[in-house]
Design a protein around this motif. Structure first.
Motif, PDB file in Angstrom:
ATOM      1  N   ASP A  26      33.903  28.655 -51.851  1.00 26.94           N
ATOM      2  CA  ASP A  26      33.540  28.578 -52.988  1.00 26.94           C
ATOM      3  C   ASP A  26      32.977  30.189 -52.997  1.00 26.94           C
ATOM      4  OD1 ASP A  26      32.847  27.644 -55.555  1.00 26.94           O
ATOM      5  OD2 ASP A  26      30.746  28.077 -54.803  1.00 26.94           O
ATOM      6  N   GLY A  27      33.289  30.962 -54.022  1.00 24.65           N
ATOM      7  CA  GLY A  27      32.998  32.260 -54.278  1.00 24.65           C
ATOM      8  C   GLY A  27      33.809  33.455 -53.755  1.00 24.65           C
ATOM      9  N   ASP A  28      34.699  32.819 -53.122  1.00 19.80           N
ATOM     10  CA  ASP A  28      36.006  33.787 -52.477  1.00 19.80           C
ATOM     11  C   ASP A  28      36.770  34.490 -53.465  1.00 19.80           C
ATOM     12  OD1 ASP A  28      35.068  33.343 -49.879  1.00 19.80           O
ATOM     13  OD2 ASP A  28      36.859  32.351 -49.279  1.00 19.80           O
ATOM     14  N   ASN A  29      37.241  35.653 -53.537  1.00 22.53           N
ATOM     15  CA  ASN A  29      38.277  36.317 -54.173  1.00 22.53           C
ATOM     16  C   ASN A  29      39.618  35.952 -53.715  1.00 22.53           C
ATOM     17  OD1 ASN A  29      36.539  37.815 -56.229  1.00 22.53           O
ATOM     18  ND2 ASN A  29      36.157  39.119 -54.500  1.00 22.53           N
ATOM     19  N   ILE A  30      40.416  35.516 -54.812  1.00 23.24           N
ATOM     20  CA  ILE A  30      41.719  34.856 -54.300  1.00 23.24           C
ATOM     21  C   ILE A  30      42.617  35.292 -55.107  1.00 23.24           C
ATOM     22  CG2 ILE A  30      40.671  32.902 -53.000  1.00 23.24           C
ATOM     23  CD1 ILE A  30      41.599  31.001 -55.622  1.00 23.24           C
ATOM     24  N   SER A  31      44.141  34.956 -54.788  1.00 28.40           N
ATOM     25  CA  SER A  31      45.225  35.097 -55.499  1.00 28.40           C
ATOM     26  C   SER A  31      46.082  33.878 -55.486  1.00 28.40           C
ATOM     27  CB  SER A  31      46.060  36.518 -55.189  1.00 28.40           C
ATOM     28  OG  SER A  31      47.190  36.472 -55.905  1.00 28.40           O
ATOM     29  N   ASN A  77      55.699  29.515 -67.863  1.00 26.90           N
ATOM     30  CA  ASN A  77      55.543  30.853 -67.182  1.00 26.90           C
ATOM     31  C   ASN A  77      55.100  30.878 -65.726  1.00 26.90           C
ATOM     32  OD1 ASN A  77      54.352  32.924 -69.951  1.00 26.90           O
ATOM     33  ND2 ASN A  77      56.208  32.083 -69.640  1.00 26.90           N
ATOM     34  N   LEU A  78      56.004  31.523 -64.871  1.00 30.88           N
ATOM     35  CA  LEU A  78      55.592  31.817 -63.246  1.00 30.88           C
ATOM     36  C   LEU A  78      54.513  32.827 -63.556  1.00 30.88           C
ATOM     37  CD1 LEU A  78      55.928  31.033 -60.287  1.00 30.88           C
ATOM     38  CD2 LEU A  78      57.641  32.780 -60.453  1.00 30.88           C
ATOM     39  N   VAL A  79      53.412  32.586 -62.932  1.00 28.82           N
ATOM     40  CA  VAL A  79      52.167  33.634 -63.088  1.00 28.82           C
ATOM     41  C   VAL A  79      51.592  33.918 -61.732  1.00 28.82           C
ATOM     42  CG1 VAL A  79      51.589  33.157 -65.528  1.00 28.82           C
ATOM     43  CG2 VAL A  79      50.651  31.937 -63.811  1.00 28.82           C
ATOM     44  N   THR A  80      50.786  34.964 -61.569  1.00 29.41           N
ATOM     45  CA  THR A  80      50.014  35.412 -60.364  1.00 29.41           C
ATOM     46  C   THR A  80      48.775  35.467 -61.043  1.00 29.41           C
ATOM     47  OG1 THR A  80      51.787  36.293 -59.072  1.00 29.41           O
ATOM     48  CG2 THR A  80      49.401  36.749 -58.505  1.00 29.41           C
ATOM     49  N   VAL A  81      47.982  34.758 -60.210  1.00 28.89           N
ATOM     50  CA  VAL A  81      46.425  34.839 -60.887  1.00 28.89           C
ATOM     51  C   VAL A  81      45.394  35.373 -59.848  1.00 28.89           C
ATOM     52  CG1 VAL A  81      44.573  33.357 -62.111  1.00 28.89           C
ATOM     53  CG2 VAL A  81      46.761  32.832 -62.503  1.00 28.89           C
ATOM     54  N   THR A  82      44.497  36.153 -60.143  1.00 27.51           N
ATOM     55  CA  THR A  82      43.468  36.641 -59.137  1.00 27.51           C
ATOM     56  C   THR A  82      42.263  36.191 -59.929  1.00 27.51           C
ATOM     57  OG1 THR A  82      43.554  38.818 -60.295  1.00 27.51           O
ATOM     58  CG2 THR A  82      44.960  38.404 -58.257  1.00 27.51           C
ATOM     59  N   GLY A  83      41.284  36.046 -58.978  1.00 25.11           N
ATOM     60  CA  GLY A  83      39.837  36.000 -59.497  1.00 25.11           C
ATOM     61  C   GLY A  83      38.988  35.435 -58.265  1.00 25.11           C
ATOM     62  N   LYS A  84      37.849  34.727 -58.977  1.00 15.59           N
ATOM     63  CA  LYS A  84      37.010  34.126 -57.957  1.00 15.59           C
ATOM     64  C   LYS A  84      37.046  32.434 -58.022  1.00 15.59           C
ATOM     65  CE  LYS A  84      33.111  36.199 -57.335  1.00 15.59           C
ATOM     66  NZ  LYS A  84      31.762  36.938 -57.233  1.00 15.59           N
ATOM     67  N   CYS A  85      37.035  31.959 -56.717  1.00 15.83           N
ATOM     68  CA  CYS A  85      37.386  30.713 -56.604  1.00 15.83           C
ATOM     69  C   CYS A  85      35.933  29.812 -56.736  1.00 15.83           C
ATOM     70  CB  CYS A  85      37.752  30.311 -55.255  1.00 15.83           C
ATOM     71  SG  CYS A  85      37.909  28.495 -54.948  1.00 15.83           S
ATOM     72  N   ARG A  86      35.935  28.850 -57.478  1.00 11.80           N
ATOM     73  CA  ARG A  86      34.818  27.993 -57.871  1.00 11.80           C
ATOM     74  C   ARG A  86      34.987  26.565 -57.646  1.00 11.80           C
ATOM     75  NH1 ARG A  86      30.417  31.097 -56.946  1.00 11.80           N
ATOM     76  NH2 ARG A  86      30.500  32.951 -58.104  1.00 11.80           N
ATOM     77  N   SER A  99      30.980  16.393 -61.601  1.00  9.77           N
ATOM     78  CA  SER A  99      32.125  17.303 -62.090  1.00  9.77           C
ATOM     79  C   SER A  99      32.940  17.329 -60.762  1.00  9.77           C
ATOM     80  CB  SER A  99      32.219  18.680 -62.297  1.00  9.77           C
ATOM     81  OG  SER A  99      31.038  18.785 -63.252  1.00  9.77           O
ATOM     82  N   ALA A 100      32.744  17.327 -59.673  1.00  8.37           N
ATOM     83  CA  ALA A 100      33.779  17.240 -58.481  1.00  8.37           C
ATOM     84  C   ALA A 100      34.646  16.049 -58.325  1.00  8.37           C
ATOM     85  CB  ALA A 100      33.043  17.252 -56.992  1.00  8.37           C
ATOM     86  N   ASP A 109      42.242  20.769 -58.387  1.00  5.71           N
ATOM     87  CA  ASP A 109      41.431  21.125 -57.293  1.00  5.71           C
ATOM     88  C   ASP A 109      40.355  21.960 -57.566  1.00  5.71           C
ATOM     89  OD1 ASP A 109      43.355  19.647 -55.214  1.00  5.71           O
ATOM     90  OD2 ASP A 109      44.892  20.769 -56.485  1.00  5.71           O
ATOM     91  N   TYR A 110      40.539  22.960 -57.787  1.00  3.49           N
ATOM     92  CA  TYR A 110      39.385  24.137 -58.159  1.00  3.49           C
ATOM     93  C   TYR A 110      39.550  24.819 -59.338  1.00  3.49           C
ATOM     94  CZ  TYR A 110      42.458  27.146 -55.655  1.00  3.49           C
ATOM     95  OH  TYR A 110      43.533  27.657 -55.103  1.00  3.49           O
ATOM     96  N   ARG A 111      38.831  25.965 -59.591  1.00  4.93           N
ATOM     97  CA  ARG A 111      39.038  26.856 -60.774  1.00  4.93           C
ATOM     98  C   ARG A 111      38.642  28.261 -60.397  1.00  4.93           C
ATOM     99  NH1 ARG A 111      33.708  27.744 -63.634  1.00  4.93           N
ATOM    100  NH2 ARG A 111      32.029  26.754 -62.482  1.00  4.93           N
TER     101      ARG A 111
END
Length: 730
Positions: A26-31, A77-86, A99-100, A109-111
């Motif tokens: 949780d809180g990691d920057n992911i892609s 669409n096939l996409v690549t998404v980057t951001g913060k895992c929550r 919520s879980a 699984d997560y947002r």
């Protein structure tokens, strides 16, 4: 199917915790990279649902991405998404929304927040994308043609977009017992399906063709609106009805209900813990099993002889209307009886007049849906023509609102009962089963009196559900985030609130404190003590004051120290109290409040105390049986010595001051108190609470330490010669 419903209730009573070790932290920057399979408009961002490409173990994840972008995305669409895992937050208090678990049931699984989305492949899925465009077009039509509140209701009813419904309307519909029309329910699906099927048959299409078109339309409608549990159940049951009609076989509701339930549980067993699943299938069970019994109390007159001698069409119409009303009433009562424990388990109260209000709402729902869908279609062609059909929809929604408001003005319109005890639920269903079996075996001709006496069985069951017996006095530290809130529930009925606020949880009253109180059936706070004027101690308290009417929680007295008379930090809470008719009491050291099973004594500040900020904190000593518990607010070490002058050492339990700050709970203070147990209320914060220094001092004193940040809600149960601490997350 009945077994599945009971199993679901067992799982709710003894819940399982969902652990996920295969997710990013949780809180990691992911892609991530994957294909879009659903798109929704959120309140502040576009919600893009992405199914990721298989990982090294061949597993795919489903992720909600919160994207702020003007880019047009398409399903497929096939996409690549980057951001913060929550991660989705689990419940940490009684009554709090989990919520879980909710998103786990939906296989999400997560947002990813603050997401940036890049299209790698613009290929689309034509069918799903067409449904998304239709949904977006209808949403625009409703919003442009109707007042915002009614447009939101139609968007929810027809398109499944609950975010568009205002909180005031949600609360009104819920408390009046008609909130089911705000969801894509089995009722909506059945009405739409039967309308299409019967219309196509009147056009002289073959039964197979009419049925196939109807089922295809409903499947498309389900996909477009999100495939809720009740929608899937209804689509499967409707499909089985069509199959039975095509092949000339008798349709059996219970068999169809059972097959649809099995189909859902095979895809996700945790549906048995989902309110929508339990309410939807419980309603069908009520119609199939309880309604035939209830019908015995509404004998239908023999129309044959009357129709021979009475040719009046007006008379026949009157009889038909009466039969329709009785049929709706029987269905409403049956569904209410079947689902009452489920409603109380999830929502803690029930709409007393809901079954009567639904006599108006349910028959008009079909007309409303037809007008809304037809008006939406016409508006896509010619806006002015569509508005002609949408105007009656607005009128019907206005009638719904006025009927709901009228019901809410009646006495006992929405009693908050609280979550029933598991034993009470078992007793209720046993008595309801006996009621059904007894009346199945009796005919009206044999024993009419026996039938009516048997009504006492479900009545006794309802009393069992509503009966609240406290076996011990308790003190609960709510996990309210970075703040303080404690609820004392006296064994004999008195209720005390000590502080209620948070700076880390938005609307902490709405999402943490009020759900807890409602879950425990607390509708009256005898005394609300406010330790001092910091917002993290009173923000939720103000929410309770300002929503007393809606939440059915009444605060009788607000208790402040003498600092509350002149210090401006108290002005907001005093103003809210006066505005809502709450008595304000000012106390100082020496004031005592006697409860049936305990005593509360204020030991600080005295009338002569001069202090500012946290050192104005009210210090309370709570005594139950022979157990002493000390509440210190945010008192710092500078004034702890003054507070100690009025305390007889030692104390058993300490509510650690200032969320475990290093500047509170000094070594001298702890060594003199020698608490066996220390409770700390803290959330995610930038202050480093609880401080390692404070923790070390408590450990050196031999105190057992509990922190809401790690344990969730902490509940102290005071027994005759001892006490015990229960951790929500353990």
């Amino acid at each position: 199917m009945a077994f599945a419903l009971m199993q679901g209730l067992i799982l709710l009573i003894f819940p399982v915790t969902i652990f996920r070790s295969d997710l990013p932290s949780d809180g990691d920057n992911i892609s991530i990279t994957g294909r879009i399979y659903r798109i929704e408009e959120g309140e502040s961002a576009l919600l893009i649902y992405v199914r990721t490409l298989p990982d090294k173990n061949g597993k795919k994840k489903k992720v909600i991405c919160h994207v702020k972008s003007e880019t047009e995305y398409e399903i497929g669409n096939l996409v690549t998404v980057t951001g913060k895992c929550r991660h989705f937050a689990p419940a940490t208090n009684d009554g709090q929304f989990d919520s879980a678990l909710y998103y786990r049931i939906l296989n999400l699984d997560y947002r990813i927040t603050d997401a940036k989305c890049f299209v790698k492949d613009d290929s689309i899925r034509f069918y799903q994308n067409a449904l998304y465009r239709i949904r977006r077009a209808f949403s625009g039509v409703y919003k442009n043609s109707l007042p915002s509140e009614r447009a939101g209701v139609l968007c929810s009813m027809v398109l499944g977009q609950k975010k568009d419904v205002g909180d005031e309307i949600k609360s009104l519909y819920k408390m009046s017992g008609i909130s089911h029309i705000l969801a894509i329910s089995g009722l909506h699906i059945s009405l739409i399906g039967m309308a299409i099927y019967e219309s196509l048959k009147k056009l002289k299409l073959k039964v197979f063709v009419s049925g196939s078109i109807s089922v295809f339309f409903l499947i498309s409608f389900g996909i477009m609106t999100g495939n809720s549990a009740s929608a899937i159940r209804s689509i499967v049951m409707f499909s089985l009805f069509i199959i039975a009609d095509v092949i000339g076989r008798t349709y059996d509701m219970l068999t169809a209900c059972g097959l649809s339930g099995v189909a859902l549980l095979m895809t996700e067993p945790l549906y048995m813990m989902h309110s929508g699943f339990l309410l939807s299938f419980g309603a069908v069970m009520g119609i199939a099993l309880i309604m035939p019994v209830i019908s015995g109390f509404f004998p239908k007159p023999d129309m044959t002889e009357k129709m021979i001698y009475d040719k009046s069409k007006k008379r026949i119409l009157k009889e038909k209307i009466r039969d329709m009303v009785f049929s709706s009433l029987k269905m409403s009562i049956s569904v209410t009886l079947a689902t009452l424990p489920i409603q109380l388990w999830f929502f803690y109260g029930f709409a007393t007049y809901g079954f009567l209000l639904n006599l108006i709402v349910i028959p008009l729902a079909g007309i409303l849906l037809v007008l809304a869908i037809f008006g939406g279609c016409l508006s896509l062609i010619l806006t002015s023509l569509g508005k002609v059909f949408l105007f009656p929809s607005s009128v019907l929604l206005f009638l719904y609102e006025e009927a709901a408001k009228g019901a809410m003005r009646l006495p006992f319109s929405y009693p908050v009962i609280g979550r029933p005890h598991p034993v009470s639920i078992a007793v209720y269903y046993v008595l309801l089963t006996c009621f059904c079996l007894y009346n199945f075996r009796l005919s009206d001709s044999r024993n009419k009196r026996g039938n009516h006496i048997s009504i006492l069985l479900p009545v006794l069951g309802i009393i069992a559900l509503c009966l609240k017996l406290r076996t011990a006095t308790t003190c609960t530290m709510i996990d309210i985030g970075q703040g303080d809130s404690l609820v004392i529930e006296d064994k004999y009925g008195a209720n005390i609130l000590i502080d209620g606020g948070s700076t880390s949880v938005k609307e902490a009253g709405k999402y943490r404190l009020i759900p807890y109180l409602q879950c425990h059936g607390i509708t009256r706070i005898d005394y609300a003590f406010l330790s001092h004027g910091d917002k993290d101690h009173y923000s939720a308290l103000i929410e309770i004051m300002e929503t007393q009417k809606e939440n059915r929680i009444r605060i009788k007295n607000l208790v402040l120290t003498h600092f509350g008379k002149t210090d401006e930090t108290y002005d907001e809470v005093k103003s809210a109290a006066q505005k809502n008719g709450i008595n304000v009491i000012y106390i100082d050291g020496g004031a005592k409040f006697s409860l049936p099973d305990a005593d509360i004594k204020c030991i600080y500040p005295s009338k002569k105390t001069v202090a500012e900020g946290n050192d104005q904190s009210m210090v309370l000593l709570f005594t139950c049986n022979d157990t002493k518990m000390l509440f210190t607010g945010d008192l710092t070490e500078e004034k702890e010595g003054e507070a100690l002058e009025k305390v007889k050492f030692p104390v058993d339990i300490l509510k650690v001051g200032h969320h475990g700050s290093r500047y509170s709970s000094s070594e001298d203070f702890i060594n003199k108190l020698r608490p066996k147990t220390s409770l700390i209320s803290a959330g995610v914060n930038r202050y480093g609470h609880p401080s390692p220094y404070a923790i070390k001092r408590l450990e050196n004193a031999g105190s057992d330490i509990y922190v809401t940040l790690y344990s969730g809600q902490l509940r102290v149960v005071f027994k005759k010669d001892r006490y015990e601490v229960n951790e929500y997350l353990k």
